[in-house]
Design an enzyme around this catalytic site. Structure first.
Site, PDB file in Angstrom:
ATOM      1  N   TYR A 153       0.827  -1.213   0.000  1.00 15.89           N
ATOM      2  CA  TYR A 153       0.000   0.000   0.000  1.00 15.89           C
ATOM      3  C   TYR A 153       0.862   1.264   0.000  1.00 15.89           C
ATOM      4  O   TYR A 153       0.414   2.323  -0.425  1.00 15.89           O
ATOM      5  CB  TYR A 153      -0.903   0.037   1.236  1.00 15.89           C
ATOM      6  N   LYS A 190       3.233 -15.204   1.821  1.00 15.22           N
ATOM      7  CA  LYS A 190       3.571 -16.068   0.694  1.00 15.22           C
ATOM      8  C   LYS A 190       5.086 -16.250   0.687  1.00 15.22           C
ATOM      9  O   LYS A 190       5.783 -15.772  -0.213  1.00 15.22           O
ATOM     10  CB  LYS A 190       3.080 -15.433  -0.617  1.00 15.22           C
ATOM     11  N   ASP A 218      -2.729 -18.027   0.339  1.00 13.72           N
ATOM     12  CA  ASP A 218      -3.745 -18.634  -0.543  1.00 13.72           C
ATOM     13  C   ASP A 218      -4.383 -19.845   0.137  1.00 13.72           C
ATOM     14  O   ASP A 218      -5.599 -20.031   0.098  1.00 13.72           O
ATOM     15  CB  ASP A 218      -3.142 -18.994  -1.914  1.00 13.72           C
ATOM     16  N   ASP A 231      -6.375  -7.140   3.703  1.00  8.86           N
ATOM     17  CA  ASP A 231      -7.516  -6.487   3.061  1.00  8.86           C
ATOM     18  C   ASP A 231      -8.424  -7.540   2.439  1.00  8.86           C
ATOM     19  O   ASP A 231      -9.639  -7.540   2.650  1.00  8.86           O
ATOM     20  CB  ASP A 231      -6.996  -5.520   1.989  1.00  8.86           C
ATOM     21  N   ASP A 269     -12.233  -9.253   4.013  1.00 10.71           N
ATOM     22  CA  ASP A 269     -13.528  -9.217   3.314  1.00 10.71           C
ATOM     23  C   ASP A 269     -14.132 -10.614   3.267  1.00 10.71           C
ATOM     24  O   ASP A 269     -15.337 -10.803   3.428  1.00 10.71           O
ATOM     25  CB  ASP A 269     -13.366  -8.701   1.875  1.00 10.71           C
TER      26      ASP A 269
END
Ligand code: IPM
Ligand code: MG
Length: 368
Positions: free
Chosen positions: A142, A192, A225, A249, A253
């Site tokens: 970000y 990751k 993932d 983020d 959600d």
């Protein structure tokens, strides 16, 4: 002692509508619990741009730095899509996070019994779910440099940079471990590390902080993932999840939807302690400005109200009153009070934003 101070930045879209219901709860706290707040209000996002040509005026930024806690509604709307990136409503929010150094973003996903049928997943997968995602909020892709859209030969290239220092990872890891100690003492860290060097460092630092300072907490690591897959498969395996800004983020959600409605989820963004011992803090619902339903009295104020409950708990040490607000929400849901977003396929008559707020006030009264 001076009253605790709050800055309300209701923002755009449904922000002002849901914040109006929070103001009722603030009023109730004064009238019925003798807890008075010094409340000021200002603009953020599109409405600030309309007035000042910037999504966050410097004066507003200074006010946010000076108060005990900021309550934010939501920012953004289609009207602002055409604006230059540098003045988009979201930039106002990102500036608040960055300049207040709110590195630890707590996003609880809790499934209320009354809503277990609402999830797109099977009831047994989500009933009783109670997890918290701790999202790093002031660094990573970000904010990393270099960033931008550049010309390379005869084509353009878009660049963002994932960047984390050891100390940035360590401090958010600590806040996850501290939180876990107050809950079920389990942390799962997601990155990751199989493809990103920043992920390798993330994993190492989280492990080091654990071994040195929090050996009593059960720590696991997961590729993000796989973490997404596990959140859908069996979310109750988790207690606290700690992850970076971008994965956080996306995963938050997803976790939100497990609970049935994005309209339910609060968040707290916390920074370092101020001189008075309280952390720098901003509280906001996880949902956005929902321009499609703005101004129609349809929005669910619960996420914003629960965000205020988090403020009571994390900024003001009023855990008992925070629980009182949370229980009042649980009560109205159990009684079948539903805003439009909580209408199942069987239908029914939804209540308005205001009616939901009033029902919660009535439940609060009944709790005394
Ligand atoms: C969130 C939002 C923000 C983010 C946007 C509005 C900038 O999606 O808080 O999750 O990406 O962090
Ligand atoms: Mg988001």
């Amino acid at each position: 002692m001076a009253n605790p101070s709050l800055l309300i930045l209701a923002g755009d879209g449904i922000g002002p509508e849901v914040m109006a219901e929070v103001k009722k709860i603030i009023g109730w706290m004064g009238a019925k619990r003798g807890v008075h707040f010094d409340v000021s209000e200002d603009l953020v996002g599109g409405c600030a741009y309309d007035k000042h040509g910037t999504p966050l005026h410097d004066d507003t930024m200074a006010k946010a730095q000076a108060v005990d806690a900021v309550l934010l509604g939501a920012v953004g709307g289609p009207k602002y899509d055409v604006l230059d990136f540098s003045v988009k409503p979201e930039r106002g929010l990102l500036r608040l996070r960055k300049e207040m150094d709110l590195f630890s973003n707590l996003r609880p996903a809790q499934c209320f019994d009354a809503l277990a049928d609402f999830s797109s997943l099977k009831k047994e997968v989500v009933a009783g779910l109670d997890i918290v995602i701790v999202r790093e909020l002031t660094s990573g892709v970000y904010f990393g440099e270099p960033r931008g859209i550049f010309k390379e030969g005869n084509e353009r290239v878009g660049i963002n940079t994932q960047r984390y220092t050891e100390s940035e990872i360590a401090r958010v890891a600590r806040s996850a471990f501290e939180l876990a100690r107050k809950r079920n003492n389990k942390v799962c860290s997601m990155e990751k590390a199989n493809v990103m060097e920043s992920g390798i460092l993330w994993r190492e630092v989280v492990q080091e902080v654990h071994d040195r300072e929090y050996p009593d907490v059960a720590l696991t690591h997961m590729y993000a993932d796989n973490g997404a897959m596990q959140l859908c498969r069996w979310p109750k395996q988790f207690d606290v999840i700690v992850t970076d800004n971008l994965f956080g983020d996306v995963l938050s959600d997803m976790a939100a939807m497990l609970t049935g409605s994005l309209g339910m989820l609060p968040s707290a963004s916390l920074g370092l302690p101020m001189a008075n011992g309280r952390p720098k803090a901003l509280y906001e619902p996880v949902h956005g400005s929902a321009p499609d339903i703005a101004g129609q009295g349809k929005a669910n104020p619960i996420a914003c109200i629960l965000s205020f409950a988090m403020a009571l708990r994390y900024s003001f040490g009023m855990g008992e009153d925070a629980t009182r607000v949370e229980k009042a929400v649980e009560k109205v849901l159990a009684d079948g009070v539903r805003t439009a977003d909580l209408m199942g396929p069987e239908g029914g008559t939804p209540v308005s934003t205001t009616q939901m707020g009033d029902a919660i006030i009535a439940a609060l009264d009944a709790s005394l």
